[in-house]
Design a protein around this motif. Structure first.
Motif, PDB file in Angstrom:
ATOM      1  N   ALA A 126      -4.431   4.777   4.415  1.00  0.00           N
ATOM      2  CA  ALA A 126      -3.138   5.302   3.978  1.00  0.00           C
ATOM      3  C   ALA A 126      -2.210   5.706   5.113  1.00  0.00           C
ATOM      4  N   TRP A 127      -2.709   6.482   6.088  1.00  0.00           N
ATOM      5  CA  TRP A 127      -1.791   7.032   7.089  1.00  0.00           C
ATOM      6  C   TRP A 127      -1.054   5.938   7.872  1.00  0.00           C
ATOM      7  N   PRO A 128      -1.717   5.000   8.529  1.00  0.00           N
ATOM      8  CA  PRO A 128      -0.950   4.006   9.285  1.00  0.00           C
ATOM      9  C   PRO A 128      -0.137   3.068   8.404  1.00  0.00           C
ATOM     10  N   ILE A 129      -0.653   2.730   7.224  1.00  0.00           N
ATOM     11  CA  ILE A 129       0.084   1.827   6.334  1.00  0.00           C
ATOM     12  C   ILE A 129       1.385   2.483   5.877  1.00  0.00           C
ATOM     13  N   LEU A 130       1.316   3.746   5.468  1.00  0.00           N
ATOM     14  CA  LEU A 130       2.504   4.419   4.958  1.00  0.00           C
ATOM     15  C   LEU A 130       3.477   4.800   6.073  1.00  0.00           C
TER      16      LEU A 130
END
Length: 332
Positions: A198-202
């Motif tokens: 989630a963190w890098p994708i978002l």
């Protein structure tokens, strides 16, 4: 030998100087009317700041002590807010960024902190800053009457839905965002551990989808997904989203902020993770945590709304020039 043309051959610089001066004056009047007090903060820091990036540093000419040049005033202003609940500084931030049309090594920024300012109140404050002093300065110096007059306020998921068709109620939206960026050949800023990392994708989605989608005047983006909360509190009343905001003008972020953690526990978690990232991934030393900052937060034990407004970025988009021209002397 310098290759920069003389300032006499750049008549737009005179107008930039007038606009920036007029804007700063109007901002100071506005903030005083709202009981915010200008409070200059230190430029040299003994410890790195909490972000997962490098910082410029300097060595004292005597003793060899290492100091870090600030990239933000927020943490010190939060400490100063113990003495006065509403403080701000207009000053230079120094960032280890690759210069381009909207990024520079140093730039002028307004940073403000308001204790016990709610998320809706903070959103309204930022809206008023742009529709008030910013819009007035634009009209006074450049004669534009339509810039920053109308402001849209949309949640992160609303902007995503409008740009990609991924519904605001899509449960597996992280994977859907990943697949959409892959299908549209958008670059990754860093490797993803999985399609639901989630963190890098978002984070990538914010810079590659959300910001470019905000092209009709000024949009204040609110209610960010929890995985990219940064140091903003989560609101159960707002669907478990982060009380973070970003003001974007025609694809360029001009302001960010939100309601930040009330005590040191959240900051410790984020700053420790970022220190590990700086050490293990970026190979940086000097990753001690700012214990004095944590102690002061715990003595306050209340949340605060903070926001940074990029003065030189505003000048850049209003004048239609790269930020290097807005800085006048970007090379020092």
């Amino acid at each position: 030998m310098s290759v920069r043309p003389p300032l006499a051959s750049a008549p737009d610089v005179a107008q930039l100087i007038e606009f920036k001066a007029d804007l700063l004056w109007r901002l100071r009047v506005f903030l005083r009317e709202h009981d915010y007090w200008e409070t200059p903060m230190p430029v040299l820091h003994r410890t790195r700041e909490g972000a997962p990036i490098d910082q410029w540093s300097a060595v004292a000419p005597w003793g060899g002590e290492r100091w870090y040049l600030r990239h933000c005033m927020e943490d010190h202003l939060r400490r100063a807010a113990a003495a006065h609940p509403r403080v701000y500084e207009i000053g230079k931030a120094i960032r280890a960024e690759r210069p381009d049309a909207t990024h520079a090594h140093e730039f002028l920024v307004l940073e403000l902190v308001g204790r016990q300012v709610s998320y809706p109140e903070g959103i309204e404050l930022i809206r008023q800053i742009f529709t008030g002093p910013v819009a007035a300065a634009v009209q006074a110096v450049y004669g534009h009457t339509d810039m920053f007059v109308d402001v849209a306020v949309k949640t992160w998921r609303q902007v995503l839905a409008e740009a990609t068709g991924i519904g605001v109620d899509e449960a597996h939206y992280v994977r859907a965002v990943h697949d959409w960026m892959k299908d549209n050949s958008l670059p990754q800023s860093r490797p993803y551990a999985s399609t639901e990392d989630a963190w890098p994708i978002l984070e990538d989605a914010t810079s590659l989808i959300i910001e470019p989608a905000c092209t009709k005047g000024l949009t204040i983006v609110t209610d960010f997904p929890a995985p990219i909360q940064h140091v903003c509190d989560i609101s159960p009343e707002r669907g478990g989203t982060a009380m973070r905001l970003s003001a974007i003008f025609e694809g360029v972020e001009l302001s960010d902020g939100g309601v930040k953690f009330a005590n040191s526990a959240g900051y410790r978690r984020v700053y420790r993770a970022n220190a590990i990232y700086r050490s293990e991934i970026l190979g940086l030393s000097g990753n001690e945590l700012p214990e004095e900052f944590f102690d002061d937060l715990d003595a306050l034990a209340d949340a605060a709304f903070t926001s940074g407004v990029g003065i030189d970025r505003i000048c850049s988009v209003v004048a239609g020039v790269p930020i290097s021209r807005a800085l006048i002397f970007p090379e020092g």
